[in-house]
Write an enzyme that holds these catalytic residues in place. Structure first.
Site, PDB file in Angstrom:
ATOM      1  N   GLY B  20       0.847  -1.190   0.000  1.00 55.21           N
ATOM      2  CA  GLY B  20       0.000   0.000   0.000  1.00 55.21           C
ATOM      3  C   GLY B  20       0.883   1.241   0.000  1.00 55.21           C
ATOM      4  O   GLY B  20       2.053   1.190  -0.388  1.00 55.21           O
ATOM      5  N   VAL B  88       0.340 -13.749   3.608  1.00 54.07           N
ATOM      6  CA  VAL B  88       1.097 -14.006   4.828  1.00 54.07           C
ATOM      7  C   VAL B  88       0.144 -14.545   5.886  1.00 54.07           C
ATOM      8  O   VAL B  88      -0.963 -14.035   6.069  1.00 54.07           O
ATOM      9  CB  VAL B  88       1.791 -12.717   5.311  1.00 54.07           C
ATOM     10  CG1 VAL B  88       2.371 -12.903   6.709  1.00 54.07           C
ATOM     11  CG2 VAL B  88       2.884 -12.316   4.326  1.00 54.07           C
ATOM     12  N   GLU B 180     -17.812  11.178   0.606  1.00 52.16           N
ATOM     13  CA  GLU B 180     -17.480  11.153  -0.825  1.00 52.16           C
ATOM     14  C   GLU B 180     -18.374  10.169  -1.574  1.00 52.16           C
ATOM     15  O   GLU B 180     -18.864  10.463  -2.661  1.00 52.16           O
ATOM     16  CB  GLU B 180     -15.998  10.802  -1.004  1.00 52.16           C
ATOM     17  CG  GLU B 180     -15.108  11.960  -0.558  1.00 52.16           C
ATOM     18  CD  GLU B 180     -13.616  11.642  -0.524  1.00 52.16           C
ATOM     19  OE1 GLU B 180     -12.829  12.597  -0.434  1.00 52.16           O
ATOM     20  OE2 GLU B 180     -13.251  10.457  -0.563  1.00 52.16           O
ATOM     21  N   ASP B 309      -1.752   2.107   8.684  1.00 51.20           N
ATOM     22  CA  ASP B 309      -2.979   1.813   9.438  1.00 51.20           C
ATOM     23  C   ASP B 309      -2.825   0.669  10.426  1.00 51.20           C
ATOM     24  O   ASP B 309      -3.718   0.442  11.251  1.00 51.20           O
ATOM     25  CB  ASP B 309      -4.118   1.456   8.464  1.00 51.20           C
ATOM     26  CG  ASP B 309      -4.614   2.659   7.691  1.00 51.20           C
ATOM     27  OD1 ASP B 309      -4.095   3.766   7.940  1.00 51.20           O
ATOM     28  OD2 ASP B 309      -5.518   2.499   6.859  1.00 51.20           O
TER      29      ASP B 309
END
Lengths: 427, 427
Positions: B20, B88, B180, B309
């Protein structure tokens, strides 16, 4: 319960099933010629699909949306036209009703343009799950996923046999679709993917094009077929001619008696018309195409027209080919026949296909084409192929985006849409 | 069996899990700073996803490929970098090995950047299948399909109650994503779709934004939150503030005690960090974020970094927000920490986030933004939002295509990617 399209008025109601090349042209022509009739277009998807470029989606050069336009968007200006997304299950010819899975609808005139799907010649159940065709977006996404995932898996695989199998891609059937797909897979593999992998030996990549007949592009003149063959071989495609496929398994394919382990097998070896022949109980040819009269109606049903890949009609002693220009001309023709009938005019001339020529592309800068006796091949034919395909793409925005993505691919060997979608779940 | 990345040499091996914003920045920085170490990037997909624009895919403005770039394409010039597509499953901290579903791999340094997913606050099993979040491409495609299919079904539905339910779209959670998304659904529904349907009554369309707190964009200054609220209402969004969701069923949602029949429910009400905390047995906060030290390492494991995050770190008395700029700065920071360590330099300064500001967009020409004490809203803020998002899109081609598609949408209210994919099967 689906809305019933039965009007209380005396308006003529024309129903079109299928919004491919033929159905959409019929709808557009009817919208222009007969703005006062009631027109309903039924399709099981919400979009018109530009099938000739599906192979570009399958090889990650274009996105699905680039070759798809919502049907109701194309027909939005025709206020007399209703678009229904539903699956047709049959036709009640006596009551003049189209049966859908969630309702039914009456018609005065019916235009059937439901196309064709892959023909596995009696092996659909066993082979279709193992060797997808290339007829719709789901097919294209599935093939894209298989191609890209095979490289990802080969990158971390240490067993040489498994690597070999992962990197073997077999296309069955060397008509235009098979030829275009095999060439595009070769370019994707060698030019776009290979430089970005660290552990893949180019010698392990094996792209086969398997054909039962002795030449590729069987419907093309010999000289062009030969040129396309050389070009494919230059791209690294292993051609197996006169090689019928005898068996397909999860592990590979048996062709011409040889066992070829292959992770990805794609079937472009023949088409079968949609079920419309069964709906109508009409006479069909071996591929299920309805034998229509010269005005494209079904014998005994002057109110039912069939066109495109679902119909068969002889012209100059040969059946018309199953290509977009035939379907489009037929769509416009049917609209004019209905217009004459509603105006109580005498019936016009029978349908006659004006040959627009044939073309197929091999890789990123080579095509073969012929129009009548004129034949050409190479870069110029490819430019022609490019222009024709961009002009016929429905939707201005799609044209611009496709042109841009092609320019990018051409200049950089990069492919825009390398997403592995619907990954296997391991949760 | 997966290729084992254990080298016989003494080269340092750095493994990054997750490509990411944070993981990719770390990989790029390490490629530049330390071209001689061995670097492996593991991700369960093959592409880096530009998550801030997922809502544009969900509302058919962009194609999935427009906001995705193959990870190995981004890192293709780094010859020391291997990209592995795998899942993973855990980490053996004693043996310093990353465990994958099809093998394992050793590391000297480990960077965990595995992100977050939706938090259903104890209702994951019941609610997730009914109310998808918006965290990945599968989510976005599923939402797009629901939105477009609802209109297709409403067009042929005659029962007014069912029509009402089909055309009710409930977004739960009014953070930036929810705001949004609700604005984009309103524009899709009223501007793009409605004019192309014949039987849909605009009064039946109902777009709700449901929020448990008393204001939308809770992390924004009051004045901006208020402006965004007015803009959303102008677009036709029904705001339900101080309205906690109590139940979600296949038929609708109970919120603030009221039963709201709704065909489409979307969950953007909270995030839960990835499972990395469990892999490491590390201390986490309530959302599962690992409490990292000021150099982003895990307490007791100077060789394991966690960022984005999946980590939580206090700065100026508040935890850092879970946004892309934080993850990107952390990725580059971790690269510099490892560089210093390998050079045997003294450890540098602790991580400090340089605030780049916050922004959210509401519809096609309005945004709110603030940087420090500077606040702005309206068209200019929207232009800024547009520029920032295009600049940060990975891949030049994606930038051009996205800019073009946005221009088109803006000028014509048309949406490029209105495909209903994965249709229900009725065969």
């Amino acid at each position: 319960m689906v809305r019933q399209q039965d009007t209380a008025t005396n308006e003529t109601h024309i129903v079109i099933i299928g919004a491919g090349f033929g159905g959409l042209q019929a709808a557009l022509a009817l919208g222009k010629k007969l703005p006062d009739v009631q027109l309903t277009v039924i399709d099981r998807t919400n979009h018109h699909l530009f099938q000739p470029l599906l192979y570009q989606v399958a090889t990650a050069a274009l996105s699905p949306a680039d070759i798809s336009t919502p049907i109701r968007h194309v027909l939005r200006e025709q206020k007399n036209t209703v678009v229904i997304m539903s699956e047709v299950t049959g036709i009640d010819v006596a009551q003049k009703r189209v049966l859908m899975r969630d309702g039914s609808i009456s018609y005065d005139y019916l235009i059937i343009a439901t196309g064709a799907h892959e023909n596995y010649f009696g092996h659909t159940e066993e082979w279709q799950p193992l060797a997808p065709g290339l007829k719709n977006l789901d097919n294209a996404r599935e093939i894209r996923r298989k191609l890209l995932l095979a490289f990802e898996q080969a990158e971390v695989e240490t067993d040489p046999e498994r690597v070999q199998k992962l990197l073997t891609f077999a296309v069955v059937g060397a008509g235009p679709t098979g030829v275009e797909l095999a060439g595009a897979i070769a370019e994707l593999a060698y030019k776009s993917l290979l430089p970005e992998f660290r552990h893949i030996d180019p010698a392990r990549i094996h792209i086969l094009l398997i054909e039962a007949m002795p030449q590729i592009l069987g419907s093309f003149p010999r000289s062009l077929s030969k040129k396309a063959r050389h070009e494919l071989q230059k791209l690294g495609v292993d051609l197996r001619l006169s090689t019928p496929v005898e068996e397909i398994t999860t592990d590979g394919v048996i062709a011409g008696g040889e066992w070829i382990p292959a992770n990805t097998i794609i079937w472009t070896a023949g088409v079968q018309a949609s079920a419309a022949g069964q709906w109508l109980g009409a006479e069909t040819d071996r591929a299920g195409r309805i034998k229509v009269l010269s005005d494209l109606t079904v014998p005994g049903h002057a109110e039912i027209f069939v066109l495109g890949d679902t119909a068969t009609l002889m012209q100059d002693g040969k059946p018309l080919p199953g290509i977009a220009p035939v379907a489009m001309q037929q769509g416009r023709y049917v609209a004019s026949v209905i217009e004459r009938r509603l105006a109580n005019k005498q019936s016009g001339a029978p349908f006659h296909y004006r040959n627009k020529g044939y073309m197929a592309t091999v890789g990123r800068a080579f095509a073969v084409a012929y129009i009548g006796k004129v034949r050409f091949s190479g870069f110029l034919a490819w430019i022609l192929w490019l222009l024709v395909h961009i002009i016929y793409l429905i939707g201005y925005e799609n044209r611009l985006i496709v042109l841009m993505q092609w320019s990018w691919s051409y200049l950089r060997f990069q492919r825009h849409a390398r997403i592995i979608s619907r990954p296997e779940r391991h949760e």
